[in-house]
Design an enzyme around this catalytic site. Sequence first.
Site, short mmCIF file in Angstrom:
data_model
loop_
_atom_site.label_atom_id
_atom_site.label_comp_id
_atom_site.label_asym_id
_atom_site.label_seq_id
_atom_site.Cartn_x
_atom_site.Cartn_y
_atom_site.Cartn_z
N ASP A 1 -4.74 3.84 -1.80
CA ASP A 1 -5.81 4.25 -0.88
C ASP A 1 -6.26 5.67 -1.20
O ASP A 1 -5.49 6.62 -1.05
CB ASP A 1 -5.29 4.19 0.56
CG ASP A 1 -5.06 2.76 1.01
OD1 ASP A 1 -6.03 1.98 1.03
OD2 ASP A 1 -3.90 2.42 1.33
N HIS B 1 -1.46 -1.38 -4.17
CA HIS B 1 -2.69 -0.92 -3.52
C HIS B 1 -2.64 0.60 -3.33
O HIS B 1 -1.69 1.13 -2.75
CB HIS B 1 -2.78 -1.64 -2.16
CG HIS B 1 -4.03 -1.41 -1.39
ND1 HIS B 1 -5.19 -2.14 -1.59
CD2 HIS B 1 -4.31 -0.55 -0.37
CE1 HIS B 1 -6.12 -1.76 -0.74
NE2 HIS B 1 -5.62 -0.78 0.02
N HIS C 1 -8.44 1.30 -3.64
CA HIS C 1 -9.32 1.16 -2.47
C HIS C 1 -9.92 2.53 -2.18
O HIS C 1 -9.23 3.43 -1.71
CB HIS C 1 -8.47 0.65 -1.29
CG HIS C 1 -9.22 0.53 0.00
ND1 HIS C 1 -8.57 0.35 1.22
CD2 HIS C 1 -10.55 0.56 0.29
CE1 HIS C 1 -9.48 0.29 2.18
NE2 HIS C 1 -10.67 0.41 1.65
N MET D 1 -11.59 -5.07 6.24
CA MET D 1 -10.70 -4.15 6.96
C MET D 1 -10.31 -4.79 8.29
O MET D 1 -11.18 -5.19 9.08
CB MET D 1 -11.39 -2.81 7.23
CG MET D 1 -11.60 -1.93 6.01
SD MET D 1 -10.10 -1.54 5.06
CE MET D 1 -9.06 -0.74 6.27
N MET E 1 -8.79 8.63 -0.14
CA MET E 1 -9.62 9.08 1.00
C MET E 1 -10.08 10.51 0.74
O MET E 1 -9.31 11.32 0.22
CB MET E 1 -8.80 9.03 2.29
CG MET E 1 -8.12 7.69 2.56
SD MET E 1 -7.36 7.64 4.19
CE MET E 1 -6.36 6.14 4.05
N GLY F 1 -2.61 -3.56 9.47
CA GLY F 1 -1.85 -4.29 10.47
C GLY F 1 -1.27 -5.61 9.96
O GLY F 1 -1.00 -6.51 10.75
N GLY G 1 1.14 -1.77 4.27
CA GLY G 1 1.68 -0.44 4.05
C GLY G 1 2.92 -0.20 4.88
O GLY G 1 4.05 -0.29 4.39
N SER G 2 2.71 0.08 6.17
CA SER G 2 3.86 0.46 7.01
C SER G 2 4.86 -0.68 7.17
O SER G 2 6.07 -0.44 7.26
CB SER G 2 3.39 0.96 8.38
OG SER G 2 2.55 0.02 8.99
N ASP H 1 -6.68 -5.90 4.99
CA ASP H 1 -6.02 -4.60 4.89
C ASP H 1 -5.97 -3.97 6.28
O ASP H 1 -7.00 -3.64 6.86
CB ASP H 1 -6.82 -3.72 3.92
CG ASP H 1 -6.17 -2.37 3.64
OD1 ASP H 1 -5.06 -2.11 4.15
OD2 ASP H 1 -6.79 -1.58 2.91
N GLY I 1 -8.56 4.57 7.32
CA GLY I 1 -8.16 5.98 7.41
C GLY I 1 -6.68 6.20 7.65
O GLY I 1 -6.14 7.21 7.21
N SER J 1 0.86 -1.19 0.00
CA SER J 1 0.00 0.00 0.00
C SER J 1 0.88 1.23 0.00
O SER J 1 1.67 1.45 0.93
CB SER J 1 -0.88 0.02 1.24
OG SER J 1 -1.38 1.33 1.44
N MET K 1 -11.99 5.00 -0.11
CA MET K 1 -12.61 5.33 1.18
C MET K 1 -13.25 6.69 1.02
O MET K 1 -12.81 7.69 1.61
CB MET K 1 -11.55 5.29 2.30
CG MET K 1 -11.18 3.86 2.69
SD MET K 1 -9.57 3.76 3.50
CE MET K 1 -8.55 3.68 2.03
#
Length: 228
Positions: A43, A41, A77, A148, A45, A185, A205-206, A183, A153, A16, A79
């Site tokens: 995101d 991916h 994705h 999720m 928002m 954690g 992501g992270s 998606d 967010g 992500s 949001m």
Amino acid sequence: MSAPQELLRGVRVAPSILSADFGALRSQVGEVLAAGARVIHVDIMDGHFVPPITVGPLVVEALSEVVRDAGAMLDVHLMIEHPERHVSELIKAGAHSITFHVEATPHAAYTANLIRESGASVGVAINPGTAPSALAELSEMLDMALCMTVNPGWGGQPFIAHSLEKLGRLRAVLGDRAALEVDGGIDPQTAPQCAQAGANVFVAGSAIFHAEDPAAAYAAIAGAVGAE
Ligand code: DX5
Ligand code: ZN
């Protein structure tokens, strides 16, 4: 060559870009593509459905060429509220799959049809507080469901452990045909737990882009789930 959307049928780790360095976005995406990632991916928002504002079709378009050249796909994705208003622009920009939130529109079936008719794969996401049964009437229309595993967010939140039990119920609602994406954690510990529970697409992501070596971090998660 098969359509990029076919990639979602396999076991995939999807980096992500939310946690990437946006000043070096193309090269960061290039690093994970070189490491084997085939689903990128993105995101989107809007500051309404979720508080943050991120990116839109311009960024999808900016990544389109490097992703296409690698034989990879762009997994968008949304949001955002009124997702149906943005479908055609995103597909023109290069989105291969579009996932919207069932909580974000009263017109989920209409939006799913619109995405399919416009030529992209159809995904629908549910928040942690939404029951899998929310997708029951849509299941025939979906290529993918997104569960999720954090509240949407923000990147970097801890995995919600309760999601594991929910994934089994979601798989039962979906049947075997549709892909099941998780998606939030996701890391080398949580990804195999989700795989065990029925997921086949793992967004991270992270755990990838905040690592010192994103390519190695991608490979660690991919190895943990046996991604292609
Ligand atoms: C959050 C986004 C995620 C985000 C996940 O709402 O949908 O895709 O990038 O971030 P991590 O992997 O850091 O939990
Ligand atoms: Zn996401």
